[in-house]
Design a protein around this motif. Sequence first.
Motif, PDB file in Angstrom:
ATOM      1  N   ILE A  16       6.286   1.238   8.582  1.00 53.49           N
ATOM      2  CA  ILE A  16       5.891   2.244   7.589  1.00 53.49           C
ATOM      3  C   ILE A  16       7.098   3.085   7.187  1.00 53.49           C
ATOM      4  O   ILE A  16       7.319   3.352   5.995  1.00 53.49           O
ATOM      5  CB  ILE A  16       4.743   3.113   8.142  1.00 53.49           C
ATOM      6  CG1 ILE A  16       3.493   2.250   8.383  1.00 53.49           C
ATOM      7  CG2 ILE A  16       4.441   4.277   7.197  1.00 53.49           C
ATOM      8  CD1 ILE A  16       2.474   2.874   9.321  1.00 53.49           C
ATOM      9  N   ASN A  17       7.897   3.486   8.155  1.00 54.96           N
ATOM     10  CA  ASN A  17       9.110   4.255   7.852  1.00 54.96           C
ATOM     11  C   ASN A  17      10.076   3.455   6.989  1.00 54.96           C
ATOM     12  O   ASN A  17      10.708   4.006   6.075  1.00 54.96           O
ATOM     13  CB  ASN A  17       9.820   4.676   9.147  1.00 54.96           C
ATOM     14  CG  ASN A  17       9.093   5.766   9.892  1.00 54.96           C
ATOM     15  OD1 ASN A  17       8.229   6.448   9.355  1.00 54.96           O
ATOM     16  ND2 ASN A  17       9.437   5.919  11.152  1.00 54.96           N
ATOM     17  N   THR A  18      10.200   2.171   7.274  1.00 54.18           N
ATOM     18  CA  THR A  18      11.142   1.335   6.533  1.00 54.18           C
ATOM     19  C   THR A  18      10.749   1.240   5.065  1.00 54.18           C
ATOM     20  O   THR A  18      11.581   1.461   4.179  1.00 54.18           O
ATOM     21  CB  THR A  18      11.254  -0.058   7.177  1.00 54.18           C
ATOM     22  OG1 THR A  18      11.704   0.098   8.533  1.00 54.18           O
ATOM     23  CG2 THR A  18      12.228  -0.941   6.425  1.00 54.18           C
ATOM     24  N   GLY A  62       4.329   5.358  -5.551  1.00 49.29           N
ATOM     25  CA  GLY A  62       4.590   5.074  -6.956  1.00 49.29           C
ATOM     26  C   GLY A  62       5.890   4.337  -7.198  1.00 49.29           C
ATOM     27  O   GLY A  62       6.548   4.540  -8.215  1.00 49.29           O
ATOM     28  N   CYS A  63       6.279   3.464  -6.274  1.00 48.36           N
ATOM     29  CA  CYS A  63       7.520   2.700  -6.428  1.00 48.36           C
ATOM     30  C   CYS A  63       7.203   1.372  -7.114  1.00 48.36           C
ATOM     31  O   CYS A  63       6.798   0.399  -6.466  1.00 48.36           O
ATOM     32  CB  CYS A  63       8.179   2.465  -5.072  1.00 48.36           C
ATOM     33  SG  CYS A  63       9.775   1.620  -5.224  1.00 48.36           S
ATOM     34  N   SER A  64       7.393   1.337  -8.422  1.00 52.24           N
ATOM     35  CA  SER A  64       7.040   0.145  -9.195  1.00 52.24           C
ATOM     36  C   SER A  64       7.851  -1.080  -8.765  1.00 52.24           C
ATOM     37  O   SER A  64       7.330  -2.197  -8.736  1.00 52.24           O
ATOM     38  CB  SER A  64       7.210   0.398 -10.689  1.00 52.24           C
ATOM     39  OG  SER A  64       8.569   0.650 -11.020  1.00 52.24           O
ATOM     40  N   LEU A 107      -3.272   4.135   9.118  1.00 53.53           N
ATOM     41  CA  LEU A 107      -2.076   4.732   9.705  1.00 53.53           C
ATOM     42  C   LEU A 107      -0.972   4.834   8.660  1.00 53.53           C
ATOM     43  O   LEU A 107      -0.306   5.875   8.550  1.00 53.53           O
ATOM     44  CB  LEU A 107      -1.601   3.906  10.904  1.00 53.53           C
ATOM     45  CG  LEU A 107      -0.347   4.428  11.607  1.00 53.53           C
ATOM     46  CD1 LEU A 107      -0.597   5.793  12.241  1.00 53.53           C
ATOM     47  CD2 LEU A 107       0.132   3.410  12.641  1.00 53.53           C
ATOM     48  N   ALA A 108      -0.788   3.778   7.887  1.00 55.79           N
ATOM     49  CA  ALA A 108       0.258   3.782   6.856  1.00 55.79           C
ATOM     50  C   ALA A 108       0.052   4.924   5.863  1.00 55.79           C
ATOM     51  O   ALA A 108       1.016   5.599   5.471  1.00 55.79           O
ATOM     52  CB  ALA A 108       0.280   2.437   6.123  1.00 55.79           C
ATOM     53  N   GLU A 109      -1.175   5.157   5.473  1.00 57.62           N
ATOM     54  CA  GLU A 109      -1.447   6.246   4.532  1.00 57.62           C
ATOM     55  C   GLU A 109      -1.149   7.599   5.156  1.00 57.62           C
ATOM     56  O   GLU A 109      -0.551   8.468   4.523  1.00 57.62           O
ATOM     57  CB  GLU A 109      -2.889   6.165   4.035  1.00 57.62           C
ATOM     58  CG  GLU A 109      -3.111   4.969   3.137  1.00 57.62           C
ATOM     59  CD  GLU A 109      -4.491   4.916   2.498  1.00 57.62           C
ATOM     60  OE1 GLU A 109      -5.311   5.838   2.724  1.00 57.62           O
ATOM     61  OE2 GLU A 109      -4.740   3.949   1.740  1.00 57.62           O
ATOM     62  N   HIS A 110      -1.551   7.792   6.402  1.00 55.47           N
ATOM     63  CA  HIS A 110      -1.303   9.081   7.065  1.00 55.47           C
ATOM     64  C   HIS A 110       0.181   9.318   7.332  1.00 55.47           C
ATOM     65  O   HIS A 110       0.665  10.441   7.153  1.00 55.47           O
ATOM     66  CB  HIS A 110      -2.116   9.191   8.357  1.00 55.47           C
ATOM     67  CG  HIS A 110      -3.534   9.574   8.109  1.00 55.47           C
ATOM     68  ND1 HIS A 110      -3.943  10.868   7.914  1.00 55.47           N
ATOM     69  CD2 HIS A 110      -4.646   8.813   7.983  1.00 55.47           C
ATOM     70  CE1 HIS A 110      -5.247  10.904   7.695  1.00 55.47           C
ATOM     71  NE2 HIS A 110      -5.697   9.659   7.737  1.00 55.47           N
ATOM     72  N   VAL A 111       0.904   8.288   7.751  1.00 50.04           N
ATOM     73  CA  VAL A 111       2.331   8.459   8.011  1.00 50.04           C
ATOM     74  C   VAL A 111       3.076   8.708   6.699  1.00 50.04           C
ATOM     75  O   VAL A 111       3.973   9.554   6.632  1.00 50.04           O
ATOM     76  CB  VAL A 111       2.920   7.252   8.781  1.00 50.04           C
ATOM     77  CG1 VAL A 111       4.434   7.334   8.869  1.00 50.04           C
ATOM     78  CG2 VAL A 111       2.310   7.191  10.183  1.00 50.04           C
ATOM     79  N   THR A 112       2.690   8.016   5.645  1.00 49.11           N
ATOM     80  CA  THR A 112       3.331   8.216   4.338  1.00 49.11           C
ATOM     81  C   THR A 112       3.101   9.634   3.830  1.00 49.11           C
ATOM     82  O   THR A 112       3.997  10.244   3.257  1.00 49.11           O
ATOM     83  CB  THR A 112       2.810   7.163   3.331  1.00 49.11           C
ATOM     84  OG1 THR A 112       3.173   5.875   3.828  1.00 49.11           O
ATOM     85  CG2 THR A 112       3.404   7.365   1.952  1.00 49.11           C
ATOM     86  N   ARG A 140       0.832  -1.220   0.000  1.00 49.22           N
ATOM     87  CA  ARG A 140       0.000   0.000   0.000  1.00 49.22           C
ATOM     88  C   ARG A 140       0.855   1.253   0.000  1.00 49.22           C
ATOM     89  O   ARG A 140       0.601   2.204  -0.749  1.00 49.22           O
ATOM     90  CB  ARG A 140      -0.957   0.000   1.194  1.00 49.22           C
ATOM     91  CG  ARG A 140      -1.888   1.197   1.195  1.00 49.22           C
ATOM     92  CD  ARG A 140      -2.821   1.164  -0.015  1.00 49.22           C
ATOM     93  NE  ARG A 140      -3.500   2.430  -0.171  1.00 49.22           N
ATOM     94  CZ  ARG A 140      -3.452   3.193  -1.268  1.00 49.22           C
ATOM     95  NH1 ARG A 140      -2.762   2.810  -2.320  1.00 49.22           N
ATOM     96  NH2 ARG A 140      -4.097   4.337  -1.307  1.00 49.22           N
ATOM     97  N   VAL A 141       1.880   1.307   0.818  1.00 43.81           N
ATOM     98  CA  VAL A 141       2.760   2.477   0.857  1.00 43.81           C
ATOM     99  C   VAL A 141       3.473   2.642  -0.486  1.00 43.81           C
ATOM    100  O   VAL A 141       3.578   3.756  -1.005  1.00 43.81           O
ATOM    101  CB  VAL A 141       3.759   2.372   2.031  1.00 43.81           C
ATOM    102  CG1 VAL A 141       4.865   3.417   1.923  1.00 43.81           C
ATOM    103  CG2 VAL A 141       3.023   2.507   3.363  1.00 43.81           C
TER     104      VAL A 141
END
Length: 149
Positions: free
Chosen positions: A127-129, A47-49, A91-96, A41-42
């Motif tokens: 998420i940071n990783t 956009g990391c193909s 959470l992942a979307e908000h942190v990203t 999802r992140v």
Amino acid sequence: MSLRINHYQANSGAYEAMMALEAFVKKSGLDPVLYELIKVRVSQINGCSFCIDKHGKDMLKNGESIDRLLLLTAWREVSLYSDKEKAALELAEHVTNIGEAGVPDHVYDQVRAHFDEKEYIDLIMAINTINGWNRLGIATGMSPGCFVR
């Protein structure tokens, strides 16, 4: 996109630092299925193909359903994800996208309903990783198959 720099060859210390983060997350006890969902999802948001391809294939190889992979961009609209997974994805979307609205209290509360304090920090580290990997991959021009000769 063509590979600009092989980050491992150019600076193996940077790669090792990222691998140390990866090892930390894997030892944290975070559910590996949830971690793969977060990675994909992140990576979709960023956009990391390369990472979408790699982690999507990892999900399938580990027995995840094609539906859960294909519908991950619409996770809010489908019942394929548990409430716990949905809280982590939110959470992942908000942190990203932290610069847009931070992590609102309602998101924090929703996550904390499913995860204790340690697990919350484990999620942030996960998420940071993947955000770090995405930025490394995009900035160096990585794409699916870029290391295959």
